[in-house]
Design a protein around this motif. Sequence first.
Motif, short mmCIF file in Angstrom:
data_model
loop_
_atom_site.label_atom_id
_atom_site.label_comp_id
_atom_site.label_asym_id
_atom_site.label_seq_id
_atom_site.Cartn_x
_atom_site.Cartn_y
_atom_site.Cartn_z
N ALA A 84 0.84 -1.16 0.03
CA ALA A 84 0.14 -0.08 0.14
C ALA A 84 0.81 1.24 0.00
O ALA A 84 0.25 2.40 -0.06
CB ALA A 84 -0.91 -0.08 1.30
N LEU A 85 2.20 1.23 0.04
CA LEU A 85 2.90 2.42 0.40
C LEU A 85 2.90 3.46 -0.94
O LEU A 85 3.00 4.70 -0.71
CB LEU A 85 4.45 1.92 0.48
CG LEU A 85 5.47 2.93 0.92
CD1 LEU A 85 5.02 3.56 2.18
CD2 LEU A 85 6.96 2.28 1.12
N PRO A 86 3.08 2.84 -2.04
CA PRO A 86 2.90 3.78 -3.40
C PRO A 86 1.52 4.45 -3.49
O PRO A 86 1.61 5.47 -4.00
CB PRO A 86 2.90 2.89 -4.58
CG PRO A 86 3.62 1.67 -4.04
CD PRO A 86 3.15 1.27 -2.75
N ASP A 87 0.58 3.87 -2.60
CA ASP A 87 -0.56 4.64 -2.67
C ASP A 87 -0.60 6.10 -1.85
O ASP A 87 -1.48 7.04 -2.06
CB ASP A 87 -1.86 3.87 -1.98
CG ASP A 87 -2.15 2.63 -2.89
OD1 ASP A 87 -1.92 2.64 -4.14
OD2 ASP A 87 -2.72 1.66 -2.23
N VAL A 88 0.19 5.85 -0.97
CA VAL A 88 0.54 7.09 -0.03
C VAL A 88 1.54 8.09 -0.50
O VAL A 88 1.64 9.40 -0.43
CB VAL A 88 0.56 6.77 1.40
CG1 VAL A 88 1.03 7.86 2.40
CG2 VAL A 88 -0.28 5.78 2.14
#
Length: 264
Positions: A84-88
């Motif tokens: 989920a890191l690239p979403d943030v």
Amino acid sequence: MTEIAELYGDALFAHDHDLEAVRLDAMSRMHDPATQARLSAITRPGMRCLDVGAGLGRVSGWLADQVAPGEVTALDKDVRLLNALPDVFPTVQVVAADISDNSLDLGSFDLIHARMVLMHLRNRREVFARLASWLKPGGWLVLADAIQSTMVSPPENAFRRLMELHWATLERSIGTDRTWALNYPDLLRGAGFKDVGVELYHPPVSPDSAAGRFWALNFGHLRERILADGLVDEDLFEQAVGVMNEPDFTELGMGLVTAWGRKP
């Protein structure tokens, strides 16, 4: 010497363990202040960065803010806690790969950071050379690993005895080297790096500290391994864990040695 077959993350500290994300969170809260202080002296906008063994992605996300509009590659063998890191942080690219893989080639970087990674690897020197080769001229290599506390407590201190046995179990199980970080300054200078530096960060272990939470989780995770090694009985183990919850308990668990250098 018997060949050690198990690797970090195979069973010990696997990302699918129920409490692994909680353990990594405690480790991040314990070490991030020192890591961020060191990296903030190096980072600048536009850098291309590699964060090796990214874990929960806390350092990767922080780097993305520091080097924007630059890019950050968050590398880990198991990326289920990073997806989920690239979403943030849209400038973060998550890569699932083993840094020990000789065929791995991720390109070139202005900054490479690895924390609590090389000490657990068998081919540490080869990985060090690989990371150094991926740096652009003028790029920075920042490496950090734990060392056993240099402070000697009385032998009747149950926590200190369990800490020693914890290191012995990691060495036997996955080949961890608790002294490896002490080699970094010489390795960096030997590889031709300039502006080499080193520092030690030693957070205290107490009931309400991130270090206290980390060690409670670490000991819990390793409990059956430590007892199976036969160097400690269950009574001593429970005594050591119990004393950590006493209101006035304070100790030194491990130090984080961080070393850095600039590629000419």
